[in-house]
Design a protein around this motif. Sequence first.
Motif, PDB file in Angstrom:
ATOM      1  N   PHE A  53      61.497  94.695 -14.374  1.00  0.00           N
ATOM      2  CA  PHE A  53      62.850  94.217 -14.063  1.00  0.00           C
ATOM      3  C   PHE A  53      63.545  95.205 -13.134  1.00  0.00           C
ATOM      4  CE2 PHE A  53      62.143  90.833 -16.527  1.00  0.00           C
ATOM      5  CZ  PHE A  53      62.852  90.603 -17.696  1.00  0.00           C
ATOM      6  N   THR A  80      71.420  80.372 -18.957  1.00  0.00           N
ATOM      7  CA  THR A  80      70.453  79.331 -19.332  1.00  0.00           C
ATOM      8  C   THR A  80      69.666  79.764 -20.563  1.00  0.00           C
ATOM      9  OG1 THR A  80      70.195  78.684 -17.021  1.00  0.00           O
ATOM     10  CG2 THR A  80      68.479  77.987 -18.530  1.00  0.00           C
ATOM     11  N   LEU A  90      67.107  79.463 -32.071  1.00  0.00           N
ATOM     12  CA  LEU A  90      65.938  80.342 -32.084  1.00  0.00           C
ATOM     13  C   LEU A  90      66.323  81.794 -32.388  1.00  0.00           C
ATOM     14  CD1 LEU A  90      64.139  78.885 -28.945  1.00  0.00           C
ATOM     15  CD2 LEU A  90      63.737  78.330 -31.339  1.00  0.00           C
TER      16      LEU A  90
ATOM     17  N   THR B  45      59.081  76.028 -20.739  1.00  0.00           N
ATOM     18  CA  THR B  45      59.773  77.190 -21.307  1.00  0.00           C
ATOM     19  C   THR B  45      59.054  78.494 -20.979  1.00  0.00           C
ATOM     20  OG1 THR B  45      58.588  76.723 -23.370  1.00  0.00           O
ATOM     21  CG2 THR B  45      60.865  75.975 -23.221  1.00  0.00           C
ATOM     22  N   GLU B  47      58.893  80.214 -18.162  1.00  0.00           N
ATOM     23  CA  GLU B  47      59.701  81.167 -17.397  1.00  0.00           C
ATOM     24  C   GLU B  47      60.695  81.894 -18.307  1.00  0.00           C
ATOM     25  OE1 GLU B  47      62.671  79.781 -14.588  1.00  0.00           O
ATOM     26  OE2 GLU B  47      62.070  81.328 -13.166  1.00  0.00           O
ATOM     27  N   LEU B  48      61.339  81.126 -19.194  1.00  0.00           N
ATOM     28  CA  LEU B  48      62.302  81.747 -20.112  1.00  0.00           C
ATOM     29  C   LEU B  48      61.610  82.795 -20.974  1.00  0.00           C
ATOM     30  CD1 LEU B  48      64.643  78.880 -21.401  1.00  0.00           C
ATOM     31  CD2 LEU B  48      64.879  80.360 -19.423  1.00  0.00           C
ATOM     32  N   ASN B  50      58.770  84.428 -20.268  1.00  0.00           N
ATOM     33  CA  ASN B  50      58.336  85.560 -19.426  1.00  0.00           C
ATOM     34  C   ASN B  50      59.487  86.514 -19.132  1.00  0.00           C
ATOM     35  OD1 ASN B  50      55.726  84.707 -19.324  1.00  0.00           O
ATOM     36  ND2 ASN B  50      55.912  83.703 -17.334  1.00  0.00           N
ATOM     37  N   LEU B  51      60.689  85.959 -18.993  1.00  0.00           N
ATOM     38  CA  LEU B  51      61.841  86.816 -18.683  1.00  0.00           C
ATOM     39  C   LEU B  51      62.355  87.580 -19.900  1.00  0.00           C
ATOM     40  CD1 LEU B  51      63.956  84.498 -16.320  1.00  0.00           C
ATOM     41  CD2 LEU B  51      62.829  86.635 -15.694  1.00  0.00           C
ATOM     42  N   THR B  52      62.186  86.990 -21.096  1.00  0.00           N
ATOM     43  CA  THR B  52      62.861  87.569 -22.262  1.00  0.00           C
ATOM     44  C   THR B  52      61.922  88.155 -23.320  1.00  0.00           C
ATOM     45  OG1 THR B  52      62.832  85.437 -23.377  1.00  0.00           O
ATOM     46  CG2 THR B  52      64.777  85.946 -22.049  1.00  0.00           C
ATOM     47  N   SER B  53      60.676  87.630 -23.402  1.00  0.00           N
ATOM     48  CA  SER B  53      59.768  87.968 -24.521  1.00  0.00           C
ATOM     49  C   SER B  53      60.454  87.728 -25.862  1.00  0.00           C
ATOM     50  CB  SER B  53      59.326  89.438 -24.445  1.00  0.00           C
ATOM     51  OG  SER B  53      58.651  89.683 -23.251  1.00  0.00           O
ATOM     52  N   HIS B  54      61.318  86.715 -25.884  1.00  0.00           N
ATOM     53  CA  HIS B  54      62.086  86.403 -27.100  1.00  0.00           C
ATOM     54  C   HIS B  54      61.149  85.753 -28.122  1.00  0.00           C
ATOM     55  CE1 HIS B  54      65.079  84.300 -29.627  1.00  0.00           C
ATOM     56  NE2 HIS B  54      65.899  85.248 -29.243  1.00  0.00           N
ATOM     57  N   GLY B  56      61.732  83.947 -30.821  1.00  0.00           N
ATOM     58  CA  GLY B  56      62.056  82.565 -31.157  1.00  0.00           C
ATOM     59  C   GLY B  56      61.503  81.595 -30.127  1.00  0.00           C
ATOM     60  N   ILE B  57      61.638  81.960 -28.855  1.00  0.00           N
ATOM     61  CA  ILE B  57      61.118  81.110 -27.781  1.00  0.00           C
ATOM     62  C   ILE B  57      59.592  81.060 -27.870  1.00  0.00           C
ATOM     63  CG2 ILE B  57      60.911  80.807 -25.267  1.00  0.00           C
ATOM     64  CD1 ILE B  57      63.637  82.124 -24.965  1.00  0.00           C
ATOM     65  N   PHE B  60      58.590  78.758 -30.702  1.00  0.00           N
ATOM     66  CA  PHE B  60      58.929  77.388 -30.306  1.00  0.00           C
ATOM     67  C   PHE B  60      57.861  76.832 -29.359  1.00  0.00           C
ATOM     68  CE2 PHE B  60      61.897  73.958 -29.686  1.00  0.00           C
ATOM     69  CZ  PHE B  60      61.726  73.541 -28.387  1.00  0.00           C
ATOM     70  N   VAL B 232      64.978  70.094 -23.972  1.00  0.00           N
ATOM     71  CA  VAL B 232      64.385  71.290 -23.348  1.00  0.00           C
ATOM     72  C   VAL B 232      64.644  71.272 -21.844  1.00  0.00           C
ATOM     73  CG1 VAL B 232      62.206  72.427 -22.750  1.00  0.00           C
ATOM     74  CG2 VAL B 232      62.619  71.702 -25.092  1.00  0.00           C
ATOM     75  N   LYS B 235      68.269  71.983 -21.078  1.00  0.00           N
ATOM     76  CA  LYS B 235      68.700  73.357 -21.308  1.00  0.00           C
ATOM     77  C   LYS B 235      68.009  74.368 -20.402  1.00  0.00           C
ATOM     78  CE  LYS B 235      71.981  72.977 -24.150  1.00  0.00           C
ATOM     79  NZ  LYS B 235      73.333  73.445 -23.782  1.00  0.00           N
ATOM     80  N   THR B 236      66.858  74.013 -19.867  1.00  0.00           N
ATOM     81  CA  THR B 236      66.194  74.940 -18.945  1.00  0.00           C
ATOM     82  C   THR B 236      66.604  74.678 -17.511  1.00  0.00           C
ATOM     83  OG1 THR B 236      64.269  73.476 -18.839  1.00  0.00           O
ATOM     84  CG2 THR B 236      64.171  75.301 -20.415  1.00  0.00           C
ATOM     85  N   GLY B 237      67.443  73.653 -17.328  1.00  0.00           N
ATOM     86  CA  GLY B 237      67.944  73.366 -15.989  1.00  0.00           C
ATOM     87  C   GLY B 237      67.037  72.485 -15.176  1.00  0.00           C
TER      88      GLY B 237
END
Lengths: 90, 239
Positions: A53, A80, A90, B45, B47-48, B50-54, B56-57, B60, B232, B235-237
């Motif tokens: 990043f 987003t 989540l 999902t 990309e989301l 990959n950006l966050t390593s969240h 919950g995502i 899911f 989905v 919300k992901t645009g």
Amino acid sequence: MAIKKRERLEVIKDILKIIKDNNKIKSTPLLRQSNLSSSRFQEYFKELLEKQFVKQTNYDKDKFISLTDKGYKFLEKYKTILGFIEEFEL
Amino acid sequence: MPPGIRQLAGQGIMQGLGMAGGGFGTELIYSFIIIIASLMIYFGTRELYNLTSHKGIKYFRQAFLFFAIAYFFRSFIKSILIIFNVSAVREFTPLIFGPISLFLFMYSSSMAIFYLLYSVMYKKWNSNKIFWFHILAVLIALTSVLTKDLRVHVGMNIFLFLLVTLIVCLAYLESRTKTKEHKYNLFVIYQLLFIFWILNIIDILVPNFFRVFQLLLYLASIAIFLIVLYKVLKKTGAA
């Protein structure tokens, strides 16, 4: 007054925003502005470097931190991301 | 096998070859739509994540990857039942196609539901419990393959459904007390997903059990998946 603990993603967003606002910044002022302890800052900074990043570049014998394209992408997608996480609990 | 079930299974075989109650074409279309919707959710999902390593995502996404795998094996099993004119997938030989595909179907469909549940509950459970869900899914799959008693199958799935419902209700009640805004629609959707999960599993384990209602079952299942896909994409645009 109790300070609400920032979520991990919010901390990342705050750090990246500081770097973006400054275009490039050294680690000490970044640490100061991020409002984190030194140890927590190091953890987050290491993660940001590993995830690409941010990048460190040498400029005039000093190391400066700047955002990568991925870092800009994170900031662009932040709302987003939050919306998605909230929508699906989540 | 109880005589009534045997008779039902026997009568249903030839009907299964036609369109009444769900023929080969219907099965393929149904599975195709669900698999595509699930994979769209999974890749949509990416990309989301990959950006966050969240986490919950991650859970899911894993849920819908396993849904895609489960429905692939479901369509495979249904194809075997229809094309080779067998009353139960266990009767199909060689071994590699019948019981193994049933095992994989049961394992992946269980993990799909467990991952979906875990995506909502992982923050409330302090320790990493996903390993135990894998163990439970393996046990469920093994039971389905090794036990021929349909009462065990149906009873086990009803028990799982009640367990999952209880957890979802508790999560919903907790979210109501903590926040002013509560995700009633989300919990309703998940509950419907769980209901149709059970019904789809029973549909595989007891062939032609839902002879009359099969088309309704398929349409309702498709609707649920498309609703989740729409949410989905919105919300992901992408929508």
